[in-house]
Design an enzyme around this catalytic site. Structure first.
Site, short mmCIF file in Angstrom:
data_model
loop_
_atom_site.label_atom_id
_atom_site.label_comp_id
_atom_site.label_asym_id
_atom_site.label_seq_id
_atom_site.Cartn_x
_atom_site.Cartn_y
_atom_site.Cartn_z
N SER A 105 0.87 -1.18 0.00
CA SER A 105 0.00 0.00 0.00
C SER A 105 0.90 1.22 0.00
CB SER A 105 -0.85 -0.02 1.28
OG SER A 105 -1.50 1.22 1.48
N TYR A 152 -1.71 -0.47 10.80
CA TYR A 152 -1.78 -0.84 9.38
C TYR A 152 -0.51 -0.38 8.66
CZ TYR A 152 -3.72 -0.97 4.56
OH TYR A 152 -3.94 -1.22 3.21
N1 NAP Z 1 -8.69 -0.46 -0.96
C1 NAP Z 1 -7.63 0.31 -0.85
O1 NAP Z 1 -7.74 1.55 -0.87
C2 NAP Z 1 -6.25 -0.28 -0.75
C3 NAP Z 1 -5.15 0.58 -0.91
C4 NAP Z 1 -3.86 0.06 -0.81
C5 NAP Z 1 -3.68 -1.29 -0.56
N2 NAP Z 1 -4.76 -2.10 -0.41
C6 NAP Z 1 -4.51 -3.51 -0.12
O2 NAP Z 1 -5.04 -4.31 -1.16
C7 NAP Z 1 -5.37 -5.60 -0.65
C8 NAP Z 1 -6.77 -5.97 -1.09
O3 NAP Z 1 -7.68 -5.04 -0.53
P1 NAP Z 1 -9.08 -4.66 -1.21
O4 NAP Z 1 -9.11 -3.19 -1.27
O5 NAP Z 1 -9.34 -5.47 -2.42
O6 NAP Z 1 -10.04 -5.05 0.02
P2 NAP Z 1 -11.27 -6.05 0.15
O7 NAP Z 1 -12.20 -5.90 -0.98
O8 NAP Z 1 -11.76 -5.83 1.55
O9 NAP Z 1 -10.58 -7.48 0.06
C9 NAP Z 1 -9.77 -8.01 1.07
C10 NAP Z 1 -9.55 -9.47 0.76
O10 NAP Z 1 -8.69 -10.02 1.76
C11 NAP Z 1 -9.26 -11.21 2.23
N3 NAP Z 1 -8.86 -11.49 3.60
C12 NAP Z 1 -9.01 -10.68 4.69
N4 NAP Z 1 -8.56 -11.30 5.78
C13 NAP Z 1 -8.11 -12.53 5.37
C14 NAP Z 1 -7.54 -13.64 6.04
N5 NAP Z 1 -7.33 -13.63 7.36
N6 NAP Z 1 -7.21 -14.73 5.31
C15 NAP Z 1 -7.41 -14.76 3.98
N7 NAP Z 1 -7.95 -13.74 3.29
C16 NAP Z 1 -8.31 -12.63 3.99
C17 NAP Z 1 -10.77 -11.02 2.11
O11 NAP Z 1 -11.42 -12.28 1.96
P3 NAP Z 1 -12.24 -13.06 3.07
O12 NAP Z 1 -12.98 -12.05 3.87
O13 NAP Z 1 -13.12 -13.97 2.26
O14 NAP Z 1 -11.21 -13.82 3.83
C18 NAP Z 1 -10.85 -10.27 0.79
O15 NAP Z 1 -10.87 -11.15 -0.30
C19 NAP Z 1 -5.17 -5.52 0.87
O16 NAP Z 1 -3.92 -6.09 1.20
C20 NAP Z 1 -5.17 -4.03 1.14
O17 NAP Z 1 -4.44 -3.71 2.30
C21 NAP Z 1 -6.04 -1.63 -0.51
#
Ligand code: NAP
Length: 254
Positions: free
Chosen positions: A137, A150
């Site tokens: 991130s 985080y």
């Molecule tokens: N959205 C943003 O603005 C942003 C910005 C920078 C980086 N990111 C990073 O991008 C990645 C994906 O985020 P996203 O935005 O796509 O969020 P999201 O839609 O909330 O997806 C998060 C994913 O992680 C999985 N997950 C959470 N806890 C888990 C666990 N204990 N074991 C296995 N899977 C788990 C969830 O699946 P289940 O609930 O089914 O387990 C879900 O598929 C993350 O690492 C996040 O930190 C996001």
């Protein structure tokens, strides 16, 4: 055709990455805790895909998930690509960021990715090559208010990835990083919802605020992150890092 394991594939960036990989002709192993959502995703893909229940914070669950995926993976040449995307973001002010919250953030954002890299990178070295993309991130590179745990966990992931990239690059396994700013996914929706409850502002106002915080002035799309991940898996130097900030046109954007 390459076989890729994607964690956090039940939602957002992970689901978009699974779709982009499959559309490019690759084999997908989709992992997360919500098996039903993964099965729905896999059923919607045209190519071979397997849904595997896995909690990346639980070493036994990671081992079980990898064992379960093994026959499918071996039938498709073994896992050569890994996308460590599972993650979660909780917020709290300094003074209220206790051990439990900090551990939760480290477990899902750092140890989960580390655990899978430790399990699969040596297998890739043995097989003669592979690639890992870790989804960190902008919080792995910069500091933001109210998310010390985080930020710390994502910084840890960046440090681990840089060191692993230096070590494994010459052994044929490339480790790369994507560092997106705010992305249009359920994670950002949830942040807007939580903040709306605290501030009384509307979720739309808060999504617009998040977009304004990105240097490009708009939310990054999950498709853009997925396109970048696909590029990093396919080519580039070990240790590559792409920061996605909503400016410019990126592959896979929509
Ligand atoms: N959205 C943003 O603005 C942003 C910005 C920078 C980086 N990111 C990073 O991008 C990645 C994906 O985020 P996203 O935005 O796509 O969020 P999201 O839609 O909330 O997806 C998060 C994913 O992680 C999985 N997950 C959470 N806890 C888990 C666990 N204990 N074991 C296995 N899977 C788990 C969830 O699946 P289940 O609930 O089914 O387990 C879900 O598929 C993350 O690492 C996040 O930190 C996001």
């Amino acid at each position: 055709m390459t076989t890729a394991l994607v964690t956090g594939a039940s939602s957002g960036i992970g689901a978009a990455t699974a779709r982009a990989l499959s559309a490019a002709g690759h084999v997908v192993i989709a992992a997360a805790r919500r098996l039903e959502a993964l099965e729905e995703l896999c059923a919607s893909l045209d190519g071979p895909a397997l849904a595997v229940a896995m909690d990346v914070t639980d070493p036994a669950s990671v081992t079980r998930g990898l064992e379960e995926a093994r026959p499918f993976a071996e039938a498709h040449g073994g896992i050569s690509w890994l996308v460590n995307n599972a993650g979660a973001a909780e917020s709290a002010p300094v003074g209220k960021t206790d051990d439990a919250l900090t551990e939760r953030m480290l477990e899902v954002n750092f140890h989960g990715a580390r655990r899978l890299t430790e399990a699969l990178a040596p297998v890739m070295v043995e097989a003669g090559g592979g690639a890992v993309v870790n989804v960190a991130s902008s919080a792995g590179l910069h500091g933001y208010a109210y998310v010390t745990a985080y930020c710390a966990a994502k910084h840890a992931l960046v440090g681990y990835s840089r060191a692993a990239a230096a070590e494994l690059g010459e052994k044929g396994v490339r480790i790369s990083l994507v560092c997106p700013h705010y992305v249009d996914t359920p994670m950002t929706d949830a942040s807007a919802q939580r903040l709306a409850e605290k501030t009384g502002k509307s979720e739309e106002e808060l999504r617009a605020f998040f977009a304004s915080q990105n240097p490009g002035g708009r939310l990054v799309t999950a498709g853009e992150v997925a396109g970048t991940i696909l590029e990093l898996l396919s080519e580039g130097e070990s240790g590559s890092l792409v920061e996605l900030d909503g400016s410019g046109d990126l592959p896979g954007g929509e």
